[in-house]
Scaffold this motif. Structure first.
Motif, mmCIF file in Angstrom:
data_model
loop_
_atom_site.group_PDB
_atom_site.id
_atom_site.type_symbol
_atom_site.label_atom_id
_atom_site.label_comp_id
_atom_site.label_asym_id
_atom_site.label_seq_id
_atom_site.Cartn_x
_atom_site.Cartn_y
_atom_site.Cartn_z
ATOM 1 N N PHE A 276 -14.438 -16.617 -62.914
ATOM 2 C CA PHE A 276 -13.525 -15.908 -62.011
ATOM 3 C C PHE A 276 -13.111 -16.857 -60.891
ATOM 4 O O PHE A 276 -13.824 -17.816 -60.565
ATOM 5 N N SER B 150 -20.243 -9.389 -62.549
ATOM 6 C CA SER B 150 -19.302 -10.495 -62.304
ATOM 7 C C SER B 150 -19.971 -11.625 -61.528
ATOM 8 O O SER B 150 -19.700 -12.807 -61.784
ATOM 9 N N LEU C 126 -15.974 -9.419 -58.182
ATOM 10 C CA LEU C 126 -14.709 -9.285 -58.882
ATOM 11 C C LEU C 126 -13.531 -8.960 -57.971
ATOM 12 O O LEU C 126 -12.409 -9.414 -58.224
ATOM 13 N N GLN D 16 -20.697 -15.355 -63.052
ATOM 14 C CA GLN D 16 -20.156 -16.504 -62.312
ATOM 15 C C GLN D 16 -21.235 -17.547 -62.029
ATOM 16 O O GLN D 16 -21.038 -18.749 -62.271
ATOM 17 N N HIS E 165 -11.797 -11.946 -56.826
ATOM 18 C CA HIS E 165 -10.996 -12.586 -57.878
ATOM 19 C C HIS E 165 -9.552 -12.089 -57.816
ATOM 20 O O HIS E 165 -8.598 -12.876 -57.898
#
Length: 362
Positions: free
Chosen positions: A321, A305, A326, A309, A329
């Protein structure tokens, strides 16, 4: 230490014969590490609080709730984990095992690097700490040294090959590239756990779950009979790592007592880098590097993630995100912290079961 002291008496005294059993010493190591963490935890937390002016620096661009709920909480709680883990391992493991020493030294080495990072953060009162380049170089040096050592300890046919789960007889020959792959496994695992450590209890439980899986794997591949039955690649001597894994579980449980929401202490990089490095070294030692990616899938997702990003933001100026990793998020989406943590624990347990299933698929 206890094994080395009393093993010579095992033949004469049936009570001492228990010391010979890996399962007994693994259980004892878990309980011992838990006791050490529980007994010394309050004193360690008080010591950290006195020496840290304001606790761990909180990212200003992070979730707003962190500035209110986490500000002032001391960090470097990984010291408690390492104290309990190291003490229990030295007490119950067979210290004649090179595998035990290698994995333990990797854990302590990554922990020392994390300690330096945390120390700079709390003294300089910012979230930067050790530079990224310096950290990666130090991780690479420790990892490469451990990779060469582990390759030396392994049976010749396995020392430079990558085992593939499910396809039991597949061994990918890597030659001199194997130490590089092993180094990347340890570095990647260490940094992945570090990225996941952002909420109270979020990283420690998945690390415990992974340690439990590798305790079983180490015990099985270290036993020729079990390894042959399950069609695993036997690595003589790694059964002793089950004692290390059990000590890691006990130390983590003791730390979780103080890290449960609202946390009285954060593990910091001292703990997260050490835990990730330990899991990476265990995976390399037991020839289950790919299984670690499954069992530690939660750490992999968190890392991916961040990569997504950063990559997408640099290319388009937009975010995939709301915030990475994550778990942030979902915080931004309004999920309560305990909800995120417990749901991530559930995912970690499911992934652990998936990883275990590869052991018996024929």
């Amino acid at each position: 230490m206890i094994f080395n002291l009393f093993a010579p008496l095992a033949e004469e005294f049936q009570l001492f014969n228990l010391i010979r059993y890996t399962t007994f010493r693994a259980g004892a190591a878990c309980v011992t590490a838990l006791i050490i963490a529980m007994v010394f935890g309050p004193a360690v937390i008080r010591w950290l609080r006195r020496r840290q002016n304001g606790g761990q620096p909180i990212r200003e661009d992070g979730p707003a709730s962190h500035l209110l709920t986490k500000k002032g909480t001391p960090t470097m709680g990984g010291v408690l984990i390492l104290m309990a883990l190291g003490g229990s391992t030295l007490l119950w493991a067979d210290l004649r095992s090179g595998f035990v020493w290698c994995v333990l030294l990797v854990t302590l080495g990554y922990g020392a690097l994390g300690f330096a990072d945390d120390f700079l953060k709390v003294t300089k009162r910012n979230t930067k700490g050790v530079s990224g380049r310096t950290k990666l170089v130090a991780q690479a040096v420790i990892g490469l040294g451990a990779a060469v050592w582990l390759a030396y300890l392994m049976p010749g046919p396995l020392s430079d090959k990558l085992a593939v789960p499910v396809f039991k007889e597949v061994l990918v020959p890597l030659g001199i590239l194997f130490p590089l792959l092993a180094t990347l496994v340890m570095m990647g695992s260490s940094n992945a756990v570090n990225l996941t450590d952002g909420l109270d209890g979020l990283a420690i439980v998945p690390a415990m779950i992974a340690a439990a899986v590798f305790a079983l794997i180490a015990y099985l591949v270290g036993n020729r009979i079990f390894a042959d039955y399950l069609q695993l690649h036997a690595v003589p001597g790694t059964g002793e790592l089950a004692v290390f894994c059990s000590a890691l579980i006990g130390a983590s449980l003791g730390f979780l007592w103080f890290n449960a929401p609202p946390a009285a202490v954060f593990m910091g990089d001292t703990g997260s880098l050490a835990l990730g490095g330990a899991l990476g070294a265990l995976a390399v030692a037991t020839k289950h590097e790919i299984v670690l990616a499954i069992v530690g899938g939660l750490f992999v997702v968190e890392t991916v993630s961040v990569i997504i990003q950063v990559f997408w933001y640099k290319r388009t100026g937009r975010r995939v995100f709301l915030m990475a990793p994550l778990h942030h998020h979902f915080e931004k989406k309004g999920w309560a912290e305990p909800t995120i943590v417990i749901r991530f624990w559930i995912i970690a347990m499911v992934l652990a079961l998936v990883g275990l299933s590869t052991l018996k698929i024929r």
